[in-house]
Design an enzyme around this catalytic site. Structure first.
Site, PDB file in Angstrom:
ATOM      1  N   ARG A  65     -10.401  -9.156  30.846  1.00  0.00           N
ATOM      2  CA  ARG A  65     -10.266 -10.129  29.744  1.00  0.00           C
ATOM      3  C   ARG A  65     -11.530 -10.894  29.356  1.00  0.00           C
ATOM      4  O   ARG A  65     -11.448 -11.818  28.545  1.00  0.00           O
ATOM      5  CB  ARG A  65      -9.180 -11.149  30.074  1.00  0.00           C
ATOM      6  CG  ARG A  65      -7.810 -10.564  30.420  1.00  0.00           C
ATOM      7  CD  ARG A  65      -7.261  -9.710  29.314  1.00  0.00           C
ATOM      8  NE  ARG A  65      -5.857  -9.378  29.489  1.00  0.00           N
ATOM      9  CZ  ARG A  65      -5.224  -8.424  28.811  1.00  0.00           C
ATOM     10  NH1 ARG A  65      -5.884  -7.712  27.918  1.00  0.00           N
ATOM     11  NH2 ARG A  65      -3.946  -8.191  29.011  1.00  0.00           N
ATOM     12  N   HIS A 179      -5.306   6.328  25.883  1.00  0.00           N
ATOM     13  CA  HIS A 179      -3.974   5.727  25.908  1.00  0.00           C
ATOM     14  C   HIS A 179      -3.161   6.481  24.872  1.00  0.00           C
ATOM     15  O   HIS A 179      -3.479   6.457  23.690  1.00  0.00           O
ATOM     16  CB  HIS A 179      -4.059   4.240  25.557  1.00  0.00           C
ATOM     17  CG  HIS A 179      -2.732   3.543  25.486  1.00  0.00           C
ATOM     18  ND1 HIS A 179      -2.493   2.352  26.122  1.00  0.00           N
ATOM     19  CD2 HIS A 179      -1.565   3.862  24.859  1.00  0.00           C
ATOM     20  CE1 HIS A 179      -1.249   1.974  25.890  1.00  0.00           C
ATOM     21  NE2 HIS A 179      -0.665   2.877  25.115  1.00  0.00           N
ATOM     22  N   ASN A 284       2.781  -1.398  28.153  1.00  0.00           N
ATOM     23  CA  ASN A 284       2.626  -0.254  27.253  1.00  0.00           C
ATOM     24  C   ASN A 284       1.766   0.789  27.953  1.00  0.00           C
ATOM     25  O   ASN A 284       0.644   0.467  28.339  1.00  0.00           O
ATOM     26  CB  ASN A 284       1.937  -0.668  25.938  1.00  0.00           C
ATOM     27  CG  ASN A 284       2.727  -1.679  25.157  1.00  0.00           C
ATOM     28  OD1 ASN A 284       3.934  -1.805  25.300  1.00  0.00           O
ATOM     29  ND2 ASN A 284       2.043  -2.427  24.311  1.00  0.00           N
ATOM     30  N   ASP A 311      -3.894  -0.496  35.714  1.00  0.00           N
ATOM     31  CA  ASP A 311      -3.828  -1.031  34.349  1.00  0.00           C
ATOM     32  C   ASP A 311      -3.595  -2.541  34.398  1.00  0.00           C
ATOM     33  O   ASP A 311      -2.825  -3.088  33.614  1.00  0.00           O
ATOM     34  CB  ASP A 311      -2.743  -0.328  33.522  1.00  0.00           C
ATOM     35  CG  ASP A 311      -2.847  -0.644  32.030  1.00  0.00           C
ATOM     36  OD1 ASP A 311      -3.902  -1.132  31.603  1.00  0.00           O
ATOM     37  OD2 ASP A 311      -1.859  -0.403  31.296  1.00  0.00           O
ATOM     38  N   HIS A 315      -1.603 -11.757  31.402  1.00  0.00           N
ATOM     39  CA  HIS A 315      -1.353 -12.715  30.321  1.00  0.00           C
ATOM     40  C   HIS A 315      -0.820 -13.989  30.959  1.00  0.00           C
ATOM     41  O   HIS A 315      -0.311 -13.965  32.091  1.00  0.00           O
ATOM     42  CB  HIS A 315      -0.321 -12.170  29.327  1.00  0.00           C
ATOM     43  CG  HIS A 315      -0.726 -10.902  28.666  1.00  0.00           C
ATOM     44  ND1 HIS A 315      -1.626 -10.852  27.624  1.00  0.00           N
ATOM     45  CD2 HIS A 315      -0.363  -9.621  28.906  1.00  0.00           C
ATOM     46  CE1 HIS A 315      -1.788  -9.588  27.244  1.00  0.00           C
ATOM     47  NE2 HIS A 315      -1.043  -8.822  28.008  1.00  0.00           N
ATOM     48  N   GLY A 330       1.714  -6.068  29.450  1.00  0.00           N
ATOM     49  CA  GLY A 330       0.717  -6.048  30.514  1.00  0.00           C
ATOM     50  C   GLY A 330       1.030  -7.064  31.590  1.00  0.00           C
ATOM     51  O   GLY A 330       1.741  -8.045  31.356  1.00  0.00           O
TER      52      GLY A 330
END
Length: 446
Positions: A65, A179, A284, A311, A315, A330
């Site tokens: 991030r 992806h 996802n 992955d 958040h 996520g």
């Protein structure tokens, strides 16, 4: 000279488990033998007491991030959590703010990691519909791969022009990581469910929206294009049993042109968990059925799937508590990935040797990472010591992610990481971190 001697370890490496001592000088492993004596009084001795010594885990897909989304995570916070979980090297994705789609922006991320990362690091370069010139400038000895989103991206990183896609596949020599979810199928499914439920769609419909069909359409198309152009393709986070039929195990990994990855959450959770976990397991591609999960396990164990990754994509709690259409996909995983796989070992689903193959050896082989991923003389001393019989429960007080939550909260694991070494230095020792990190930028034999 900095010297570390690990005594009485069960070394898990290259398909076997052996009782060994391991001698480290400075950054490298210099000797592996049945019994090694300390050669100087200042040698740091770690008595493994019969616990298991793994090569450091290499996670080929994380989202830390930074820059631009540091309210969720930073390279420093998440790499530190990774170290506590036995992950000594990571490859981070380009969809930050700004996105790493130019050489200058990519170099900015390397500079951040150089100053703050606790684990060894590399980054993927991001492909878009209009940055082929930048892609062709990428140094393959420095950059792990080219990341292309064929669905579920942010900003302008969705590559949806077929001509551009074929041009990229034809012209780059980089490994292409993708992806795969068909965006048109997802949009259609989402519109149908919004008509029925409005914005607050029940979470159990997530795998219906981001469906098996969406995944298979995209992954089969990417594989067909790779075969047509000769590109080296790595398909991220398989989530369906159907997709596993697209891959084979006829060649050793080093000779494969098309490879696949599965993530911890797709091996652990199923659609039966949505009622309890809700948006906290919204990823996802979506977590799908129990039969999909079993199909993924089968393909992992028979070597159609090559790599296990996380992955990791944190958040905030506030973001995750939104209704379906507003809650981002996520979740955080790096601190708990290895021990989750060890839990599967305890349940007889996978051997320790296979865990090491899929989480250490194979990422190193697949990405051609120089001198890592194995416990070998002359290799970097990235090592993880694990106690298989030391139960602990995940709770707020021991979660290290900046976001402060985990989908495993409340679960009691049987195993724990006791020590993590990065480039020969003990950086994590029984819940305590060293004063400084010892991370390096990954190098690639290309």
């Amino acid at each position: 000279m900095h010297t570390v001697l690990i005594k009485n370890a069960k070394v898990v490496n290259e398909g076997s488990i052996q009782n060994c001592d391991v001698l480290i000088q400075n950054e490298e492993i210099v000797e592996i033998a049945d019994s090694i004596s300390a050669k100087s009084s200042d040698t740091q001795i770690i008595d493994a007491e019969g616990n298991y010594l793994f090569p450091g885990i290499i996670d080929d897909q994380v989202h830390f991030r930074e820059p631009g989304l540091t309210h969720k995570a930073t390279i420093e916070t998440e790499s530190k959590a990774a170290i506590a979980g036995g992950i000594t090297s990571f490859i981070e994705m380009p969809n930050t703010i700004p996105q790493a789609t130019t050489i200058e922006l990519l170099d900015d991320k390397f500079e951040i990691a150089k100053k703050t990362s606790w684990a060894n690091y590399s980054f993927m370069f991001g492909g878009t519909n209009d940055n082929l010139d930048e892609i062709l400038k990428v140094d393959p000895k420095k950059v792990a791969a080219l990341k292309i989103f064929l669905g579920s991206s942010t900003g302008n990183m969705l590559v949806d022009d077929p001509k551009v896609l074929e041009n990229i596949f034809s012209k780059t020599n980089l490994l292409i990581a993708v992806h795969c979810e068909d965006e048109a199928t997802i949009k259609s499914n989402l519109a149908t469910h919004i008509k029925t439920f409005g914005e607050d769609i029940p979470m159990e419909y997530h795998p219906k929206i981001r469906s098996e069909e969406a995944c298979y359409l995209s992954s089969s198309s990417a594989i067909a294009l790779a075969k047509k152009t000769g590109a080296r393709l790595h398909v991220f986070h398989l989530s369906t049993a159907k997709e596993t039929a697209l891959f084979d195990n006829k060649l050793p990994l080093g000779k494969k042109k098309i490879t696949a990855e599965v993530c911890i959450h797709h091996l652990w959770f199923s659609d039966e968990d949505y009622k309890e976990k809700g948006t906290f397991i919204k990823w996802n591609p979506a977590v799908k059925t129990t039969s999909d999960r079993e199909g993924l396990w089968k393909a992992l164990l028979d070597d159609r799937i090559d790599v296990i990754a996380t992955d990791h994509a944190p958040h905030t709690l506030e973001e995750k508590k939104n209704v379906y259409t507003k809650a981002p996909s996520g979740g955080p995983l790096v601190q708990h990935a290895l021990i989750a796989m060890l839990e599967n070992y305890h349940h007889g689903k996978i051997s320790l040797e296979k865990i090491v193959e899929k989480m250490c050896h194979n990422p190193a082989i697949l990405f051609q990472i120089k001198n890592r991923g194995f416990i070998k003389k002359g290799f970097k001393a990235d090592l993880v010591l694990v106690d298989l019989h030391a139960p602990w429960t995940v709770n707020k007080s021991n979660i290290l992610y900046k976001c402060g939550w985990s989908p495993f909260e409340g679960f009691t694991f049987k195993s724990r990481v006791t020590h993590t070494l990065v480039n020969g230095k003990v950086v994590y020792n029984n819940t305590k971190f060293a004063k400084t990190s010892n991370a390096q930028q990954l190098e690639f034999n290309r």
